[in-house]
Design an enzyme around this catalytic site. Sequence first.
Site, PDB file in Angstrom:
ATOM      1  N   ARG A 130       5.540  -1.766  -0.048  1.00 58.83           N
ATOM      2  CA  ARG A 130       4.917  -2.262   1.176  1.00 58.83           C
ATOM      3  C   ARG A 130       3.885  -3.357   0.910  1.00 58.83           C
ATOM      4  NH1 ARG A 130      -0.011  -0.531   2.230  1.00 58.83           N
ATOM      5  NH2 ARG A 130       0.088  -0.752   4.476  1.00 58.83           N
ATOM      6  N   ASP A 145      -5.919  -1.284   6.113  1.00 57.21           N
ATOM      7  CA  ASP A 145      -5.820   0.139   5.806  1.00 57.21           C
ATOM      8  C   ASP A 145      -7.100   0.727   5.218  1.00 57.21           C
ATOM      9  OD1 ASP A 145      -3.225   0.268   6.683  1.00 57.21           O
ATOM     10  OD2 ASP A 145      -2.430  -0.313   4.742  1.00 57.21           O
TER      11      ASP A 145
END
Length: 203
Positions: A130, A145
């Site tokens: 990712r 994040d």
Amino acid sequence: MKRAQKNGIVDLRVHNLRDWARDKHHIVDDAPFGGGQGMVMKPEPIFAAVESLRTENSGVVLMTPQGRTLTQSLATELSKREHLIVICGHYEGVDHRVIEHLVNLEISIGDYVLTNGAIAAVVLVDAIVRLLPGVLGHQQSAADDSFSPESSGLEAPQYTRPAEFRGWKVPEVLLSGNHGEIAKWRREQAIKRTHENRPDLLD
Ligand code: J9Q
């Protein structure tokens, strides 16, 4: 993962160690020298597999509960490698000569017991892939994040429509349109949540 492979961003291959076992029954494990529970992965099939798959630029990783704990920064480092070979062992372990003479890095995904390393390897591969350019829909999302280098604690709570569900209302401030107040509320909530759920992150 599927889109990343289709777009040529990653080439993921899964191999069966038994294909490199030379005996009739394709045995890849044996009882531990010195006695004890369970089985230990034999060195020959692992060396044969890695030596046939490796390139000049391969990093060889072993998933093991004795490894270095996977973190976002470790995932980031590994995402820069051109080629990774991930060895998935038994819980009981692999012959230590594999670790001493073949493996570059031992990785654990956390302090709990799994039956085999393949489950841990799926977690590692997801965390790495990712991060590759072009994998995420919104390039922002990786940087936002909780564990990205620019974030110290956990994320603030999120809400979506409806504004009232079973009598539970979304915090007023989020509907206010006051972006300064919203940012302040989110910082406070993030700290409160980190205190409650992950005090270790505030040490
Ligand atoms: C190989 N439990 O556990 C936590 N991170 C990795 C592991 C693991 C396991 C068993 C076999 C890895």
